[in-house]
Design a protein around this motif. Structure first.
Motif, short mmCIF file in Angstrom:
data_model
loop_
_atom_site.label_atom_id
_atom_site.label_comp_id
_atom_site.label_asym_id
_atom_site.label_seq_id
_atom_site.Cartn_x
_atom_site.Cartn_y
_atom_site.Cartn_z
N UNK A 113 1.18 -1.21 0.57
CA UNK A 113 0.37 0.30 -0.28
C UNK A 113 1.14 1.29 -0.29
N UNK A 114 2.19 1.51 -0.22
CA UNK A 114 3.25 2.31 -0.20
C UNK A 114 3.60 2.81 -1.38
N UNK A 115 3.78 3.84 -2.34
CA UNK A 115 4.21 4.00 -3.35
C UNK A 115 5.67 4.33 -3.16
N UNK A 116 6.68 5.02 -3.60
CA UNK A 116 8.51 5.37 -3.42
C UNK A 116 7.94 6.44 -4.42
N UNK A 117 8.01 7.48 -4.55
CA UNK A 117 8.07 8.51 -5.56
C UNK A 117 9.53 9.40 -5.44
N UNK A 118 10.45 9.30 -6.41
CA UNK A 118 11.62 10.28 -6.44
C UNK A 118 11.23 11.98 -6.82
N UNK A 119 11.87 12.38 -6.62
CA UNK A 119 12.20 14.52 -6.89
C UNK A 119 13.28 14.11 -7.31
N UNK A 120 12.74 14.65 -7.85
CA UNK A 120 13.81 15.14 -9.63
C UNK A 120 13.63 16.35 -10.17
N UNK A 121 14.43 17.34 -9.85
CA UNK A 121 14.71 18.53 -10.79
C UNK A 121 16.32 18.57 -11.44
N UNK A 122 15.88 19.04 -13.15
CA UNK A 122 17.39 19.04 -14.06
C UNK A 122 18.31 17.61 -13.45
N UNK A 123 17.34 17.08 -13.68
CA UNK A 123 17.99 15.19 -14.35
C UNK A 123 18.38 14.36 -12.74
N UNK A 124 18.78 15.69 -11.55
CA UNK A 124 19.24 14.87 -10.94
C UNK A 124 17.69 14.61 -9.39
N UNK A 125 18.22 13.49 -8.66
CA UNK A 125 17.17 12.98 -7.34
C UNK A 125 17.88 13.89 -6.09
N UNK A 126 16.87 14.39 -5.41
CA UNK A 126 17.08 14.67 -4.03
C UNK A 126 16.49 14.43 -3.71
N UNK A 127 15.02 14.03 -3.27
CA UNK A 127 14.33 13.64 -2.19
C UNK A 127 13.48 12.10 -2.97
N UNK A 128 12.64 12.05 -1.94
CA UNK A 128 11.92 10.70 -2.67
C UNK A 128 10.27 11.46 -1.56
N UNK A 129 9.34 10.60 -2.20
CA UNK A 129 7.42 11.29 -1.31
C UNK A 129 7.21 9.77 -1.44
N UNK A 130 6.66 8.88 -0.25
CA UNK A 130 6.29 7.70 0.35
C UNK A 130 4.63 8.95 -0.25
#
Length: 489
Positions: A258-275
């Motif tokens: 029941x959990x989805x991990x969604x990456x946070x990206x800007x300008x091609x760089x990953x700097x975080x995630x939202x669950x």
């Protein structure tokens, strides 16, 4: 409608060198139309050129601000970038952000910054076309009108709320509330870090469960594991911020499936995630997936801007010598922590530390030696205390430590360990060993009845007692604690 395959950019009052650089970087996909200060293209020109972005110099912005809004308001519908040249103030920077600029670029303008802006402009352009395509589908399929309108309302509301704050926890709080209108979201968690920094990550976790509840550790492990999976790096240090829960209990476990991990990206760089924790197993339709992807892109942009703004504020809030927080920021943080702990009825303690006979250190070894002692002591405090504890330089040789969720007895034990560690540490300057001890005053807000000024006064009174009783000890205002035996003994 424009008669060229290239996207059009407008430049208002650009310096010649800035104009040349923007034109050169965007040459493959963009055409730049440059206009002098005071020349404002009208709404008809807007319809004809359909500019993707407007570059505005500070001088041109100063001229725009005094013009009637009826003359300039049509410019607000296009992403705008402000180029700050020469002198500017923090007030002007905040005003620019309040006026809806997509980006504010400090000098010097570089090729990489221009590329970053153009990349995000293309993303915004794609989002616009996604919305238009969805609108056409609504018109063609009337039976889906209500659902499509809900999606469109979500996008507008989500984008609006994502950009109305520069605090990451407020942005995630808004995202949590908005996503709950689109999906059966029960809770949300987040993690952010500075991309591209060393072998390990220093992150901030955003969790909606209290630290003492088992669900908190489950969320923490989920987010830390997600960061490691996305980057291949370990999170070696982290701080935690609390979000307000959607669920009334605030203690929902992140269940498998029941959990989805969604990456946070800007300008091609990953700097975080939202669950995202959903109430049921998540099965998304095609339109929901597209909207969710678009929402995450703009959430990532909003959070990245907030992190950059927070880093800028952090430098203003640090003591230049010791690199811990300064007195001004301590006063603000203490008020915030007292309000938060009163709201959740949790204990909070405050330590006030003073270096014993610091004047003698300066007189004997010189002021540079005194500075060395202050810097090394601050580093010891940062490395010894918990990530949730807050250290600041209160003034001169005095430091304060805010201890969230900490009873008086636990705070006394921690203070005693600090006192002993500092007494046994070898402070060196110019190959000379400098003995250092500290006196510690402790005040606890056990019943959440003290204001910040009262708590500080109580800690100060306790510190005076520690010095009066012979220094190198931990005291409250009415008693001193038994000192631990030395590790060496």
């Amino acid at each position: 409608m424009r008669g060229t395959s290239k996207n059009i950019m407008w430049g208002l009052g650009l310096l010649p060198e800035d104009e040349a650089l923007i034109r050169s970087v965007g040459n493959a996909e963009f055409t730049l139309i440059s206009l002098p200060i005071g020349t404002i293209p009208d709404a008809e020109a807007m319809d004809r050129d359909e500019p993707s972005i407007i570059w505005i110099s500070k001088s041109a912005w100063d001229a725009l601000k005094v013009m009637p809004t009826t003359t300039t308001r049509h410019l607000d519908i296009t992403p705008r970038v402000l180029l700050l040249g020469g002198e500017y103030s923090m007030l002007e920077l905040e005003e620019a952000l309040d006026n809806g600029f997509t980006d504010v670029i400090k000098p010097p303008l570089t090729e990489s910054r221009i590329k970053d802006v153009l990349l995000r402009t293309a993303e915004t352009h794609n989002l616009y076309h996604d919305i238009m395509r969805m609108t056409r589908e609504i018109c063609l399929e009337r039976e889906l009108l209500e659902r499509k309108n809900d999606i469109l309302s979500f996008i507008v509301s989500f984008l609006s709320r994502a950009t109305e704050s520069l605090e990451p926890e407020e942005i995630l709080q808004s995202a949590q509330e908005e996503l709950a209108t689109l999906l059966p979201v029960a809770a949300i968690g987040g993690i952010c870090w500075v991309p591209g920094t060393g072998r390990d990550l220093d992150a901030t976790l955003y969790i909606s469960t209290q630290e003492e509840h088992p669900a908190h550790n489950e969320w923490k492990e989920l987010l830390l594991g997600g960061a490691e999976k996305l980057t291949g790096k370990r999170v070696s240090a982290y701080a935690t911020e609390l979000l307000s829960p959607i669920d009334a209990t605030g203690h929902l476990m992140p269940e498998s499936g029941k959990v989805a991990i969604l990456p946070l990206k800007t300008a091609g760089e990953t700097f975080g995630a939202v669950a995202l924790l959903t109430r049921t197993e998540l099965h998304l339709g095609k339109d929901q997936v597209q909207v969710l992807k678009s929402a995450m892109k703009h959430l990532a942009l909003a959070l990245r801007n907030a992190m950059l703004y927070k880093q800028m504020k952090l430098h203003a809030d640090l003591d230049g010598l010791t690199l811990v927080h300064n007195r001004r920021h301590f006063d603000k943080r203490l008020n915030e922590e007292l309000e938060r702990h009163a709201r959740y009825n949790q204990p909070l303690s405050l330590l006030m530390l003073d270096i014993d006979h610091f004047k003698m250190i300066n007189d004997t070894h010189g002021h540079q030696a005194g500075d060395t002692v202050l810097k090394e002591l601050a580093a010891l405090l940062r490395n010894t205390l918990r990530n949730t504890d807050y250290v600041s330089r209160y003034g001169g040789e005095e430091f304060t430590v805010i201890l969230p969720h900490t009873q008086e007895q636990d705070a006394a034990q921690l203070a005693e360990r600090l006192r002993l560690k500092i007494a046994e540490y070898t402070f060196m300057h110019d190959s000379t060993s400098i003995p250092v001890t500290i006196s510690v005053g402790l005040a606890a807000n056990a019943d959440n009845h003290l204001e910040s000024a009262d708590l500080i006064a109580e800690a100060d009174k306790a510190l005076y007692r520690a010095k009066e009783q012979g220094r190198n000890r931990v005291c409250t205002s009415d008693r001193c604690f038994r000192r631990l035996a030395s590790v060496a003994s």
